[in-house]
Enzyme design. Structure first.
Site, PDB file in Angstrom:
ATOM      1  N   ARG A 105       1.076  -1.332   0.230  1.00 24.27           N
ATOM      2  CA  ARG A 105      -0.121   0.214  -0.149  1.00 24.27           C
ATOM      3  C   ARG A 105       1.286   1.274   0.017  1.00 24.27           C
ATOM      4  O   ARG A 105       1.603   1.765   0.720  1.00 24.27           O
ATOM      5  CB  ARG A 105      -0.515  -0.174   1.664  1.00 24.27           C
ATOM      6  CG  ARG A 105      -2.154   0.844   1.297  1.00 24.27           C
ATOM      7  CD  ARG A 105      -3.367   0.418   2.442  1.00 24.27           C
ATOM      8  NE  ARG A 105      -2.731   0.187   3.546  1.00 24.27           N
ATOM      9  CZ  ARG A 105      -3.359   0.696   4.890  1.00 24.27           C
ATOM     10  NH1 ARG A 105      -4.445   1.062   4.209  1.00 24.27           N
ATOM     11  NH2 ARG A 105      -2.992   0.672   5.710  1.00 24.27           N
ATOM     12  N   THR A 109      -0.688   7.170  -0.877  1.00 26.38           N
ATOM     13  CA  THR A 109      -2.026   7.298  -1.624  1.00 26.38           C
ATOM     14  C   THR A 109      -2.940   6.893  -1.489  1.00 26.38           C
ATOM     15  O   THR A 109      -4.183   6.283  -1.255  1.00 26.38           O
ATOM     16  CB  THR A 109      -1.994   7.533  -3.386  1.00 26.38           C
ATOM     17  OG1 THR A 109      -1.024   5.791  -3.207  1.00 26.38           O
ATOM     18  CG2 THR A 109      -1.033   7.974  -3.522  1.00 26.38           C
ATOM     19  N   ASP A 201      -1.263  -3.673  13.194  1.00 23.28           N
ATOM     20  CA  ASP A 201      -0.779  -3.599  11.621  1.00 23.28           C
ATOM     21  C   ASP A 201      -0.575  -5.350  11.580  1.00 23.28           C
ATOM     22  O   ASP A 201      -0.085  -6.161  12.380  1.00 23.28           O
ATOM     23  CB  ASP A 201       0.707  -3.362  11.513  1.00 23.28           C
ATOM     24  CG  ASP A 201       0.917  -2.926   9.804  1.00 23.28           C
ATOM     25  OD1 ASP A 201       1.088  -3.071   9.210  1.00 23.28           O
ATOM     26  OD2 ASP A 201       0.955  -4.660   9.269  1.00 23.28           O
ATOM     27  N   ASP A 204       2.309  -7.049  10.916  1.00 23.44           N
ATOM     28  CA  ASP A 204       3.635  -6.340  12.647  1.00 23.44           C
ATOM     29  C   ASP A 204       3.296  -7.120  13.764  1.00 23.44           C
ATOM     30  O   ASP A 204       4.532  -7.959  13.940  1.00 23.44           O
ATOM     31  CB  ASP A 204       3.980  -4.987  12.590  1.00 23.44           C
ATOM     32  CG  ASP A 204       4.124  -4.094  11.619  1.00 23.44           C
ATOM     33  OD1 ASP A 204       5.033  -4.265  10.584  1.00 23.44           O
ATOM     34  OD2 ASP A 204       4.606  -2.976  11.617  1.00 23.44           O
TER      35      ASP A 204
HETATM   36  N1  URA Z   1      -3.810  -3.420   7.296  1.00 23.78           N
HETATM   37  C1  URA Z   1      -3.620  -3.490   9.054  1.00 23.78           C
HETATM   38  O1  URA Z   1      -2.253  -4.139   8.838  1.00 23.78           O
HETATM   39  N2  URA Z   1      -4.183  -3.400   9.764  1.00 23.78           N
HETATM   40  C2  URA Z   1      -5.091  -2.323   9.817  1.00 23.78           C
HETATM   41  O2  URA Z   1      -5.821  -1.642  10.089  1.00 23.78           O
HETATM   42  C3  URA Z   1      -5.215  -1.441   8.518  1.00 23.78           C
HETATM   43  C4  URA Z   1      -4.923  -2.493   7.368  1.00 23.78           C
END
Ligand code: URA
Length: 210
Positions: A105, A109, A201, A204
């Site tokens: 991502r 943008t 995330d 992560d």
């Molecule tokens: N990707 C993620 O890992 N967490 C989010 O909250 C949104 C996208």
């Protein structure tokens, strides 16, 4: 056709998801919980698969017994967080074929950029289960499904752990033929595209990065 959105509200899924949301949950436990939930999501997303009868011989006699119809399923992991769901789904469907779509991502943008695409042959004849734990803006999921359709896939299902209303709407607009299976629908996205309240995330948290 299946409902566009199925929320898998099984008590075990909900309990495990709560543990995953807690910021104090360590990496190893987060990964294990995701694998456990993925079994239960896989159970739901495969509920309507077609069966055919096959002759088998039990130790006592011959019988007609059901087996899955058609070509092996294709599981498509949207890298990298999709791999956290993939491991568990593969435990349930070990003979499935596996593909990977790499999209990141763009932080500014929020649009998806493709960096990897490798999928099994014969997608047009397979049930294709696309895996990505977080349906946030829906941009990368919709882009991944565009690529899968270009590669021939017709029967596509999308499995995630958490979905934002924005992502569901985006998917419904772009791919109304692709049913979504999720453990929960959260409130909204924040200004940088994270799901609120969410779990942070997913990549992560499952790999202990950042
Ligand atoms: N990707 C993620 O890992 N967490 C989010 O909250 C949104 C996208």
């Amino acid at each position: 056709m299946a409902e566009h959105l199925t929320v898998v509200d099984h008590p075990l899924v909900q309990h495990k998801l709560t543990l995953m949301r807690k910021k104090s949950t360590p990496t190893g436990q987060f990964r294990r919980l995701l694998r456990e939930i993925s079994h239960l999501l896989a159970y739901e997303v495969t509920r309507d698969l077609k069966l055919v009868s096959k002759t088998v011989e039990t130790p006592l006699q011959e019988m007609q017994s059901p087996v899955l119809k058609g070509k092996k399923l294709a599981l498509i992991s949207i890298l990298r967080a999709g791999n956290g769901l993939l491991d568990g789904v593969l435990e349930l469907i070990p003979s499935a074929r596996v593909g990977f779509v790499g999209l990141y991502r763009d932080e500014k943008t929020l649009k998806p950029v493709q960096y990897y695409f490798k999928v099994p042959k014969g997608l047009e004849d397979r049930t294709v289960i696309t895996l990505d734990p977080m349906l946030a803006t829906g941009n990368s999921s919709a882009a991944a499904i565009d690529l899968l359709k270009k590669a021939g896939a017709k029967d596509i299902r999308f499995v995630c752990l958490l979905a934002a209303p924005e992502g569901i709407a985006r998917m419904k607009e772009a791919h109304p033929d692709v049913p979504i299976y999720t453990a929960a629908v959260d409130q909204r996205l924040n200004e940088v595209g994270y799901i609120l309240p969410g779990l942070g995330d997913a990549g992560d948290r499952m790999y202990g990065t950042r």
